[in-house]
Design a protein around this motif. Sequence first.
Motif, PDB file in Angstrom:
ATOM      1  N   THR A  26      -9.387   3.277   4.151  1.00  0.00           N
ATOM      2  CA  THR A  26      -9.859   2.180   3.298  1.00  0.00           C
ATOM      3  C   THR A  26      -9.394   0.831   3.844  1.00  0.00           C
ATOM      4  OG1 THR A  26      -9.784   3.604   1.338  1.00  0.00           O
ATOM      5  CG2 THR A  26      -9.813   1.228   0.959  1.00  0.00           C
ATOM      6  N   MET A  27      -8.156   0.791   4.316  1.00  0.00           N
ATOM      7  CA  MET A  27      -7.603  -0.445   4.862  1.00  0.00           C
ATOM      8  C   MET A  27      -8.360  -0.914   6.092  1.00  0.00           C
ATOM      9  SD  MET A  27      -3.507   0.222   4.482  1.00  0.00           S
ATOM     10  CE  MET A  27      -3.066  -1.325   5.279  1.00  0.00           C
ATOM     11  N   SER A  55     -12.510  -7.548   7.751  1.00  0.00           N
ATOM     12  CA  SER A  55     -12.897  -8.838   7.160  1.00  0.00           C
ATOM     13  C   SER A  55     -11.704  -9.785   7.027  1.00  0.00           C
ATOM     14  CB  SER A  55     -13.528  -8.617   5.771  1.00  0.00           C
ATOM     15  OG  SER A  55     -12.621  -7.967   4.901  1.00  0.00           O
ATOM     16  N   TYR A  56     -10.556  -9.393   7.575  1.00  0.00           N
ATOM     17  CA  TYR A  56      -9.349 -10.202   7.494  1.00  0.00           C
ATOM     18  C   TYR A  56      -9.496 -11.439   8.377  1.00  0.00           C
ATOM     19  CZ  TYR A  56      -4.273 -10.860   6.835  1.00  0.00           C
ATOM     20  OH  TYR A  56      -3.031 -11.328   6.482  1.00  0.00           O
ATOM     21  N   ASP A  75       0.822  -1.203   0.000  1.00  0.00           N
ATOM     22  CA  ASP A  75       0.000   0.000   0.000  1.00  0.00           C
ATOM     23  C   ASP A  75       0.860   1.258   0.000  1.00  0.00           C
ATOM     24  OD1 ASP A  75      -3.050  -0.649   0.332  1.00  0.00           O
ATOM     25  OD2 ASP A  75      -2.005  -2.093   1.582  1.00  0.00           O
ATOM     26  N   TRP A 111      -4.202  -9.423  12.091  1.00  0.00           N
ATOM     27  CA  TRP A 111      -3.512  -8.739  11.003  1.00  0.00           C
ATOM     28  C   TRP A 111      -2.187  -8.222  11.526  1.00  0.00           C
ATOM     29  CZ3 TRP A 111      -1.213  -4.152   9.834  1.00  0.00           C
ATOM     30  CH2 TRP A 111      -1.029  -3.835   8.478  1.00  0.00           C
ATOM     31  N   ARG A 149     -11.463  -1.058   6.594  1.00  0.00           N
ATOM     32  CA  ARG A 149     -12.558  -1.944   6.169  1.00  0.00           C
ATOM     33  C   ARG A 149     -12.011  -3.303   5.757  1.00  0.00           C
ATOM     34  NH1 ARG A 149     -14.266   3.057   3.972  1.00  0.00           N
ATOM     35  NH2 ARG A 149     -13.384   2.564   1.928  1.00  0.00           N
ATOM     36  N   ARG A 150     -10.856  -3.326   5.091  1.00  0.00           N
ATOM     37  CA  ARG A 150     -10.249  -4.595   4.690  1.00  0.00           C
ATOM     38  C   ARG A 150      -9.859  -5.420   5.901  1.00  0.00           C
ATOM     39  NH1 ARG A 150      -5.768  -2.134   1.079  1.00  0.00           N
ATOM     40  NH2 ARG A 150      -4.598  -3.826   2.042  1.00  0.00           N
ATOM     41  N   LYS A 151      -9.313  -4.758   6.906  1.00  0.00           N
ATOM     42  CA  LYS A 151      -8.861  -5.466   8.098  1.00  0.00           C
ATOM     43  C   LYS A 151     -10.025  -6.059   8.878  1.00  0.00           C
ATOM     44  CE  LYS A 151      -4.752  -2.575   8.585  1.00  0.00           C
ATOM     45  NZ  LYS A 151      -4.108  -1.495   9.372  1.00  0.00           N
TER      46      LYS A 151
END
Length: 298
Positions: free
Chosen positions: A74-75, A81-82, A33, A86, A77-79
Amino acid sequence: MSDNTIDPATQSLVAHRNLLFTVAYEMLGSATDAEDVLQEAWLRWMKVDREQVRDDRAFLVRVTTRLALDRLRTMKRRKESYVGPWLPEPLLTAPDVADDVELAESVSMAIMMVLETLSPTERAVFVLREAFGFEYDEIAAAVDKTPAAVRQIASRARRHVEARRPRASVTRAEAQAVAESFRQALTTGDFRSLLDVLAPDVVLVTDGGGLKRAALHPIVGAERVIRYVSGGVGKSGTALSGDLTVVNGNPAILLQVDGVVDGVLALRVEHSRVAGMYYVRNPEKLTRVGTETPLIRS
């Protein structure tokens, strides 16, 4: 191509690239990123009227910080659902990073995990102030806040980090010696010796990203950690080997199972024992462990 054939804007960006990458990486914990942020910063820099820019370095840091803040949100939101914990993307670093005590601490897995508990703006302010020593007015311009607000944010973030950062400090030589003892015990399957080198309340965090086997929650306690390790990478029938290396400015072990890289195990050493273990197995995060990544603070 010689430097004389490169336009001044590109020369300036190249001159500050390592600093900009370090800023973005400390804010994001992801080299992938961070590289995306630098690419976007370059595109914006190419469109700027440089006659209006008084300080290239300050301008580029400001642009990079703003882009990293957008990416950090933005990350988040990704984390969410990780799969499992993480962990930051580990970077193979040069010896000079380990020699710079403040830089080595600021990019260590332990501190990077603490930074994950800050809000995006708190993290940006803390990184720019504590890791890079930027003035409050410079940070204010980067995060679109007043200098007074930045002072308050910096104070709050500092208290938050201080309450959670590891307290004990060891010399580089001591940390390396403990890491070597740990590596030897682990790769030979000498779990009795492994128990001697682990702190009683050691914490193991594993990151498989849903692509490799990993514990869904941190494992606490030396005996529990050993049971997990002996049932995983240390199980019978596998040829386990490990090379002592330096990741994020701190001791780490590059583990191989049956000759294939299995992951990077970063270590936190306190009182001559391993107190924290951060095992990154997610193959998408292992692209930077074969080549040194330059990190700088100025």
